[in-house]
Design a protein around this motif. Structure first.
Motif, PDB file in Angstrom:
ATOM      1  N   ASP A 186     -10.369  11.538  18.298  1.00  0.00           N
ATOM      2  CA  ASP A 186     -11.042  11.452  19.591  1.00  0.00           C
ATOM      3  C   ASP A 186     -10.694  10.179  20.341  1.00  0.00           C
ATOM      4  N   GLY A 187      -9.756   9.392  19.785  1.00  0.00           N
ATOM      5  CA  GLY A 187      -9.362   8.151  20.442  1.00  0.00           C
ATOM      6  C   GLY A 187     -10.364   7.032  20.303  1.00  0.00           C
ATOM      7  N   LYS A 188     -11.424   7.237  19.543  1.00  0.00           N
ATOM      8  CA  LYS A 188     -12.499   6.243  19.436  1.00  0.00           C
ATOM      9  C   LYS A 188     -12.809   5.888  17.988  1.00  0.00           C
ATOM     10  N   ASN A 189     -13.159   6.874  17.203  1.00  0.00           N
ATOM     11  CA  ASN A 189     -13.615   6.623  15.843  1.00  0.00           C
ATOM     12  C   ASN A 189     -12.469   6.158  14.942  1.00  0.00           C
ATOM     13  N   PRO A 190     -12.796   5.429  13.862  1.00  0.00           N
ATOM     14  CA  PRO A 190     -11.756   4.950  12.944  1.00  0.00           C
ATOM     15  C   PRO A 190     -10.955   6.106  12.341  1.00  0.00           C
ATOM     16  N   VAL A 191      -9.677   5.874  12.132  1.00  0.00           N
ATOM     17  CA  VAL A 191      -8.798   6.912  11.610  1.00  0.00           C
ATOM     18  C   VAL A 191      -8.620   6.759  10.104  1.00  0.00           C
ATOM     19  N   ILE A 192      -8.302   7.865   9.456  1.00  0.00           N
ATOM     20  CA  ILE A 192      -7.871   7.849   8.064  1.00  0.00           C
ATOM     21  C   ILE A 192      -6.353   7.841   8.067  1.00  0.00           C
ATOM     22  N   ARG A 193      -5.775   6.788   7.539  1.00  0.00           N
ATOM     23  CA  ARG A 193      -4.318   6.669   7.500  1.00  0.00           C
ATOM     24  C   ARG A 193      -3.778   7.567   6.379  1.00  0.00           C
ATOM     25  N   THR A 194      -3.381   8.762   6.730  1.00  0.00           N
ATOM     26  CA  THR A 194      -2.877   9.698   5.721  1.00  0.00           C
ATOM     27  C   THR A 194      -1.509   9.308   5.184  1.00  0.00           C
ATOM     28  N   ASP A 195      -0.882   8.291   5.783  1.00  0.00           N
ATOM     29  CA  ASP A 195       0.386   7.798   5.262  1.00  0.00           C
ATOM     30  C   ASP A 195       0.196   6.595   4.340  1.00  0.00           C
ATOM     31  N   VAL A 196      -1.056   6.207   4.102  1.00  0.00           N
ATOM     32  CA  VAL A 196      -1.349   5.106   3.185  1.00  0.00           C
ATOM     33  C   VAL A 196      -2.356   5.614   2.157  1.00  0.00           C
ATOM     34  N   VAL A 197      -1.887   6.481   1.284  1.00  0.00           N
ATOM     35  CA  VAL A 197      -2.736   7.098   0.263  1.00  0.00           C
ATOM     36  C   VAL A 197      -2.202   6.721  -1.110  1.00  0.00           C
ATOM     37  N   GLY A 198      -3.050   6.090  -1.908  1.00  0.00           N
ATOM     38  CA  GLY A 198      -2.668   5.742  -3.270  1.00  0.00           C
ATOM     39  C   GLY A 198      -3.055   6.841  -4.236  1.00  0.00           C
ATOM     40  N   ARG A 199      -2.302   6.960  -5.305  1.00  0.00           N
ATOM     41  CA  ARG A 199      -2.610   8.008  -6.284  1.00  0.00           C
ATOM     42  C   ARG A 199      -2.218   7.526  -7.668  1.00  0.00           C
ATOM     43  N   HIS A 200      -3.015   7.897  -8.637  1.00  0.00           N
ATOM     44  CA  HIS A 200      -2.717   7.558 -10.021  1.00  0.00           C
ATOM     45  C   HIS A 200      -1.967   8.730 -10.639  1.00  0.00           C
TER      46      HIS A 200
END
Length: 509
Positions: free
Chosen positions: A318-332
């Motif tokens: 929406d151009g306002k709320n914080p985004v989830i950076r789907t390109d910065v995902v850690g995984r074990h």
């Protein structure tokens, strides 16, 4: 990249002192092995009142009335020095156990929950005054019927003020997955999930009908003898919350499940499959009073007397709320090994390195936010502090920090633990609401949510597990996404215009 946003987050606690006594695993095992134990005799004297639970500072941080860092300003022990506070929070609420029994009945689709009529009569005005359940109504039965189910038909009793006020019946006479204990456990998870979802809709100012998909991420498993754990808590919760346009599923991964679920939700929204995905989880009766023996031995109140629940709304940008950076995902990954250093390397250092971010580029890390007043007396130490030291040490190893700066890094980029030890509840997600608020206020730019899980508890694998993701401030410029309905209308109108011109003989175009 057009990242999804966190549009809202809710958090709820349920005071559950009587469920602690009758359903908490530590207590039920003690009762089975040693029913006359000193622990069971002394336990009632160490239970808190609802007012004490409401005033407890970590609980106030959980529902959003104070920021976690503010706990540093409260003298310890927190249970002796917390000021008077409100049961209503910025993100949700703390509910009393009697009112929760009413919600348990409202969440029951198969007439498994019975409540005594005079108890229902006392509960009615409380329900009527609750903003989320004002229209609800309950039916009661005679106490003799409840007593018969408990004494003769394997029902689990519900107690209030030393009286039997209700019960949960078994759903099958031989299926162990539908016995009364399991049904109570699952209905508690469902009802507390409903509480979290209803609060999420309220704080996000989103209509129930706007939710497209629900992912449930608690630690319980509903099913029968033919598919134990088949689900679906998500749709069951959505039904009670009025989300008629939603479908959904359950995601399981022990303590890491909420972080997994949020990554899945972000991917679904970013892919355009759904616009509004709610991730919810209810509480676990088994973990009530889990460290109760240590607390009683040390003369302190049993602090694991609340059920925890949460909800997070993931929506289109929406151009306002914080985004989830789907390109910065850690995984074990399976091959990484399960040492603490290997886990933090996989979940924190690796994704930051790929994204070109330094350790101090993340303003706040949220990793296993267990309240240390619960864990330290039981010998488990201060779990969040240990995680922050490990993160900082890896930052020093990579050259992002000077060794002398490590204590300041832990203080600045960490926070005191404030979440109840409900397994999946502390693992990263309690800070999502605070992170959203702090990013919107400009207090921080970026936070990392880290979920960790102990898969070896199921005796299926010795593997550890974990997943992480970064939340950051919205650039305010979401990429334009085509409105397919609008495109269809434009194309249809253009075709009508062309047809009219052809009929009129105007075919120059």
């Amino acid at each position: 990249m057009n990242y999804p946003v966190i549009k809202g987050a809710s958090y709820a606690l349920v005071h559950a002192a009587n469920l602690l006594l009758s359903q908490g695993t530590t207590q039920t095992l003690e009762r089975a092995k040693n029913p006359d134990s000193e622990y069971l005799r002394n336990l009632p004297e160490h239970l808190r009142s609802f007012e004490q639970v409401v005033n407890y500072a970590p609980n106030q941080a959980y529902i959003g009335n104070m920021r976690p860092d503010s706990l540093r300003d409260v003298a310890k022990p927190w249970y002796e020095n917390s000021p008077a506070a409100s049961a209503r929070g910025e993100y949700g609420e703390i509910m009393s156990e009697d009112l929760f029994y009413g919600l348990l009945k409202l969440s029951d689709a198969f007439d498994l929950v019975l409540l005594e009529q005079s108890f229902v009569d006392e509960l009615a005005p409380k329900l009527a005054s609750h903003p989320l359940f004002a229209d609800a109504s309950l039916a009661g039965v005679e106490v003799a019927e409840i007593e018969r189910y408990v004494s003769q038909l394997g029902a689990e009793g519900l107690y209030w003020q030393d009286k039997l006020v209700g019960c949960v019946k078994r759903a099958h006479d031989v299926d162990p997955n539908l016995n009364a204990h399991v049904m109570l456990e699952n209905l508690v998870a469902k009802a507390s999930g409903v509480l979290a979802l209803k609060n999420l809709l309220a704080v996000s100012e989103v209509e129930a009908g706007e939710i497209d998909y629900i992912i449930e991420a608690s630690e319980e498993a509903c099913g029968d003898m033919n598919q134990r754990g088949g689900g679906n808590f998500a749709k069951a919760i959505g039904e009670i919350a009025g989300c008629a346009n939603a479908t959904g599923c359950d995601v399981r991964g022990f303590c890491a499940a909420p972080a997994h679920a949020l990554v899945v939700a972000a991917a679904l929204v970013q892919a355009g499959v759904y616009k509004n995905v709610a991730v919810v989880a209810g509480g676990a009766t088994a973990k009530l009073g889990m460290n109760g023996k240590s607390h009683v031995e040390k003369g302190m109140p049993v602090l694991e007397d609340v059920l925890g629940a949460f909800g997070v709304l993931v929506s289109t940008n929406d151009g306002k709320n914080p985004v989830i950076r789907t390109d910065v995902v850690g995984r074990h990954n399976i091959g990484r090994g399960s040492s603490p250093q290997a886990v933090i390397q996989a979940l924190v250092a690796d994704p930051l390195g790929i994204a070109g971010l330094s350790f101090d580029a993340v303003d706040k890390y949220s990793v296993e936010m267990q309240n240390p007043e619960v864990t330290v007396p039981a010998g488990a130490g201060d779990v969040p502090a240990a995680n922050y030291k490990m993160i900082g040490a890896l930052g020093v190893k990579r050259g992002d920090l000077e060794r002398s700066a490590l204590p300041a890094f832990v203080e600045q980029h960490g926070m005191p633990g404030f979440a109840p030890t409900q397994g999946h509840i502390p693992s990263g997600v309690p800070f999502v609401g605070h992170a959203r608020e702090m990013i919107l206020a400009g207090d921080i730019q970026r936070a990392m949510i880290v979920g960790k899980g102990s898969l070896f508890l199921a005796r299926m694998t010795n593997q550890f597990d974990g997943v992480s993701f970064v939340i950051e401030a919205n650039s305010g410029k979401p990429e334009a996404v085509a409105d397919t309905d609008a495109v269809k209308q434009v194309v249809a109108q253009a075709m009508r215009d062309v047809a009219q011109r052809l009929v009129a003989g105007d075919d120059d175009e």
